[in-house]
Design an enzyme around this catalytic site. Structure first.
Site, PDB file in Angstrom:
ATOM      1  CB  SER A  72      -0.884   0.002   1.258  1.00  0.00           C
ATOM      2  OG  SER A  72      -1.522   1.247   1.429  1.00  0.00           O
ATOM      3  CE1 TYR A  87      -3.433  -2.544   5.715  1.00  0.00           C
ATOM      4  CE2 TYR A  87      -2.770  -0.360   4.974  1.00  0.00           C
ATOM      5  CZ  TYR A  87      -3.295  -1.603   4.708  1.00  0.00           C
ATOM      6  OH  TYR A  87      -3.679  -1.918   3.421  1.00  0.00           O
TER       7      TYR A  87
END
Length: 253
Positions: free
Chosen positions: A137, A147
């Site tokens: 990402s 994350y």
């Protein structure tokens, strides 16, 4: 025909990877936690594209389940030519307020499972060739909770492995999308409007997968779909982490 194994294949980018690869006549091994969802996706793929589809029901937060998938990756009698580590989920950004067991499960799915499957794939692919795609990402380029840290690990490891194993004819690519229209945000209980992100920042899953597969075929270590996110990553690299962290509290990628 080549065979691709895709984790997190019951929804989102995993399903899009499966359909685009099936259109290219690749056989598929689909991995996810839900047998019903996998059977539904597999039936659609067989009907629409006429390819062979195998399903593996596995929870990648559990080491024995990861090992079952790794055994399939290592199977020399029916080799995997493309591994796509796509499985993942998000958590609230407030690490200190999250349940630590949820955080550990999050780490296992994003990092440990991907690492174990990459290790199995490299053992099978070295010499004969193959590709590994790690779905990361743009969050991996920004300081933002666990994350971001997990995706940063995937990006860094993919860069190293792509250079290290190129002589063995294996490429490793981290695909780094921004905000993308999938069920990822819905599973966290968030609608698109809840993210506070303007419409022009959202990408289509089909475009993300198409660019990711193209960059993997070209042997690139990192794929950032769309010019707008390439620009964001370039800008973020020269800004103080404290600033990017404050900005990144909005939305989830």
């Amino acid at each position: 025909m080549p065979t691709a194994l895709i984790t997190g294949a019951s929804a989102g980018l995993g399903v899009e990877f499966a359909h685009q690869l099936a259109r290219r006549r690749a056989d598929l091994v689909l991995v996810a936690r839900s047998a019903d969802a996998l059977e539904s996706v597999a039936a659609d793929l067989r009907r629409e594209h006429g390819v062979a589809v195998e399903i593996l029901v596995a929870d990648l937060s559990l080491t024995p389940d990861v090992e079952r998938v790794a055994e399939r990756v290592r199977d020399a009698s029916d080799p995997i030519d493309l591994l796509i580590n796509n499985a993942g989920f998000g958590l609230p950004l407030q690490f200190a307020d999250n349940d630590i067991d949820d955080e550990v499960r999050h780490l296992r799915v994003h990092v440990e499972a991907s690492m174990r499957l990459m290790h199995a794939a490299l053992g099978s692919m070295r010499g004969r060739g193959g590709r590994i795609i790690n779905v990361a990402s743009v969050a991996g380029f920004i300081s933002r909770s666990t994350y971001s840290a997990c995706k940063s690990w995937l990006i860094g490891f993919s860069r190293w492995a792509n250079a290290e194993y190129a002589p063995d004819r294996v490429t490793v690519t981290a695909v780094c999308p921004g905000f993308t229209h999938t069920t990822f945000h819905e599973r966290m209980g968030l609608a698109q409007g809840d993210e506070g992100v303007p419409n022009f920042m959202w990408l289509d899953a089909s475009d993300v997968v198409r660019e990711g597969l193209r960059d993997a075929a070209r042997g690139r270590a990192v794929s950032i779909p769309s010019l707008r996110y390439k620009a964001i990553v370039a800008i973020a690299s020269v800004l103080p982490s404290a600033l990017t962290s404050r900005v990144a509290r909005r939305g989830r990628v």
